[in-house]
Scaffold this active site. Structure first.
Site, PDB file in Angstrom:
ATOM      1  N   ASN A  30      -7.113   4.492   9.210  1.00 14.16           N
ATOM      2  CA  ASN A  30      -6.742   3.541   9.869  1.00 14.16           C
ATOM      3  C   ASN A  30      -6.343   3.034  11.595  1.00 14.16           C
ATOM      4  OD1 ASN A  30      -4.197   5.237   8.497  1.00 14.16           O
ATOM      5  ND2 ASN A  30      -3.198   4.454  10.096  1.00 14.16           N
ATOM      6  N   GLN A  64      -7.205  -0.153   4.447  1.00 15.52           N
ATOM      7  CA  GLN A  64      -7.851  -0.192   5.130  1.00 15.52           C
ATOM      8  C   GLN A  64      -9.762  -0.953   5.092  1.00 15.52           C
ATOM      9  OE1 GLN A  64      -7.567  -0.881   8.474  1.00 15.52           O
ATOM     10  NE2 GLN A  64      -5.091  -0.594   8.146  1.00 15.52           N
ATOM     11  N   SER A  72      -4.051  -3.171  -0.400  1.00 16.34           N
ATOM     12  CA  SER A  72      -2.342  -4.024   0.707  1.00 16.34           C
ATOM     13  C   SER A  72      -2.856  -5.111   0.538  1.00 16.34           C
ATOM     14  CB  SER A  72      -2.326  -3.055   1.301  1.00 16.34           C
ATOM     15  OG  SER A  72      -0.830  -4.146   2.000  1.00 16.34           O
ATOM     16  N   ALA A  73      -2.497  -6.360   0.103  1.00 19.09           N
ATOM     17  CA  ALA A  73      -3.011  -7.583   0.187  1.00 19.09           C
ATOM     18  C   ALA A  73      -2.726  -8.272   2.019  1.00 19.09           C
ATOM     19  CB  ALA A  73      -1.837  -8.576  -0.769  1.00 19.09           C
ATOM     20  N   HIS A  74      -1.781  -7.504   2.742  1.00 18.72           N
ATOM     21  CA  HIS A  74      -2.207  -7.994   3.623  1.00 18.72           C
ATOM     22  C   HIS A  74      -2.944  -7.694   4.786  1.00 18.72           C
ATOM     23  CE1 HIS A  74       0.172  -4.850   6.389  1.00 18.72           C
ATOM     24  NE2 HIS A  74       0.353  -4.499   5.465  1.00 18.72           N
ATOM     25  N   GLY A 122       1.058  -1.293   0.054  1.00 20.31           N
ATOM     26  CA  GLY A 122       0.052   0.122   0.022  1.00 20.31           C
ATOM     27  C   GLY A 122       0.947   1.774   0.014  1.00 20.31           C
ATOM     28  N   THR A 123       1.909   0.444   0.141  1.00 22.05           N
ATOM     29  CA  THR A 123       2.714   2.520   0.589  1.00 22.05           C
ATOM     30  C   THR A 123       3.095   2.498  -0.842  1.00 22.05           C
ATOM     31  OG1 THR A 123       3.228   1.828   3.276  1.00 22.05           O
ATOM     32  CG2 THR A 123       4.935   3.113   1.577  1.00 22.05           C
ATOM     33  N   CYS A 125       2.975   1.965  11.302  1.00 20.10           N
ATOM     34  CA  CYS A 125       3.760   2.501  10.597  1.00 20.10           C
ATOM     35  C   CYS A 125       4.546   3.676  11.735  1.00 20.10           C
ATOM     36  CB  CYS A 125       3.102   3.042   9.149  1.00 20.10           C
ATOM     37  SG  CYS A 125       2.607   1.319   8.534  1.00 20.10           S
ATOM     38  N   THR A 155      10.897  -6.882 -11.869  1.00 16.39           N
ATOM     39  CA  THR A 155      10.921  -8.706 -11.947  1.00 16.39           C
ATOM     40  C   THR A 155       9.325  -8.562 -11.329  1.00 16.39           C
ATOM     41  OG1 THR A 155      12.678  -9.773 -12.511  1.00 16.39           O
ATOM     42  CG2 THR A 155      10.840 -11.455 -11.957  1.00 16.39           C
TER      43      THR A 155
END
Length: 384
Positions: free
Chosen positions: A153, A181, A201-203, A72-73, A328, A239
């Site tokens: 967040n 979020q 962001s996947a996590h 996300g960052t 963060c 990559t």
């Protein structure tokens, strides 16, 4: 009781289905998707399948509008710096809010410090909501981008993005929203929101760390922020992290399928938690908006004239994980910029704790945490 994890806003556990989907791409189908041989073509096909699934998560009409990033960052940096550099000849004014994630605020700060941009920071009310009229008043002839997060967040505020983005569109200004979020908790439809760029962001929705995405509406100009090859349709060199992209795609697919069921469960747990907190403590304040405008998983509370770090330390001794706010910013002793922006009273500023719910959490865990909090708060109050 086993470890209790109430910090899902910081990161979420990967689902077993996600891990299973990723495994073959580490040691079997491991080829570089940019390679022209058959193995590379198979890898490229898997990457594009993942892109399709991420596009479906946000209702994007074309998978090619999804750019994979390292999180996300990076997505926020690419959106803000990329647009700013592409449109700098048109203007150098950007509008954002005072409660954005640091990935947005620091990107704006960079543009201001190094490239001569002018940034306007919108105020928010006591619930963290941006005022549409103030946004209209801040727009100038040289405004090229507006960036307002979909959901905060720290205090969970859901912004009226559709209305804000409409103001941008009416003035021919690009609109970016940080939806990191919100994804997995709220239904996101790009065309309904009317945004031009959106970060993921996947996590945050039970996918792997180290992978994110930026939706870039077709036709939006963007200067790449990582130089090198022509990957991601020349928008992000390097990559591809194939296994992680596949994991993000699988997590996105599951998030779409389970969204309504998950949302209802989280709202039920959140509201139960808030009621228990209000019934148990008289030195407590709920930070943020009412339920309808708050993320389903978010509870942010302050204990008057107490220190959040002391509370969290004591909770951790009972294997309970929570947070003071943005992960963060952990390790920083400064008071949350979000809580300052909502003008939280001084006696509550240092005692703010964020509990964020997710997969596997139960009412029994909430009851256990409430009991432990009673012990901790009583002991800390006695030491004052």
């Amino acid at each position: 009781m086993n470890d209790i994890y109430f910090d899902h806003a910081a990161t979420t556990p990967m689902l077993k289905e996600v891990i299973k989907a990723m495994e073959p791409f580490y040691n079997q189908s491991f080829a570089n998707p940019a390679s022209s041989h058959l193995s590379g073509q198979k890898a490229a096909a898997a990457l594009e399948d993942a892109r399709e699934l991420v596009a479906e998560l946000v209702g994007a009409q074309k998978a090619e509008e999804i750019v994979f990033t390292a999180g996300g960052t990076e997505a926020d940096n690419l959106a803000i710096k990329g647009v700013a550099m592409a449109l700098s000849k048109k203007g150098k004014h950007i509008i954002t809010s005072k409660i954005e994630h640091h990935a947005v605020l620091k990107s704006c700060e960079y543009l201001e410090k190094h490239l001569g941009f002018d940034i306007s920071y919108l105020n928010v009310d006591q619930n963290g909501l941006v005022d549409i009229e103030e946004l209209k008043n801040e727009i100038r002839e040289d405004t090229i981008l507006i960036s307002i997060m979909l959901a905060n967040n720290e205090i969970g505020t859901i912004q009226p993005i559709k209305e804000l983005a409409a103001v941008a569109s009416q003035n021919d200004i690009l609109f970016h929203t940080d939806a990191v979020q919100a994804a997995g908790q709220l239904k996101i439809e790009i065309d309904d929101l009317g945004v031009d760029l959106l970060s993921l962001s996947a996590h945050k929705f039970n996918g792997p760390k180290g992978i994110g995405a930026l939706f870039v509406r077709r036709g939006v100009e963007l200067i790449p922020q990582i130089s090198g090859g022509s990957q991601e349709r020349k928008r992000r060199a390097g990559t591809a992290n194939l296994a992680a992209a596949v994991g993000m795609g699988k997590a996105a697919e599951i998030a779409v399928k389970n969204l309504e069921k998950k949302r209802k469960k989280l709202i039920s747990l959140r509201d139960y938690f808030i009621i228990q907190l209000q019934d148990s403590f008289n030195n407590l304040k709920i930070n943020g908006p009412e339920s309808d405008s708050r993320l389903p998983a978010n509870i942010n509370v302050s204990f008057r004239e107490l220190d959040a770090e002391s509370i969290l330390f004591n909770l951790s001794l009972s294997n309970i994980a929570a947070a003071t706010g943005s992960a963060c910013a952990s390790g920083s002793l400064s008071v949350s910029h979000v809580l300052k922006a909502i003008n939280l009273e001084d006696e509550y500023l240092k005692g703010a704790i964020r509990f964020s719910l997710g997969k596997g959490n139960t009412r029994e865990e909430i009851d256990f945490v409430i009991d432990k909090l009673k012990e901790i708060i009583n002991r800390l109050n006695s030491l004052k």
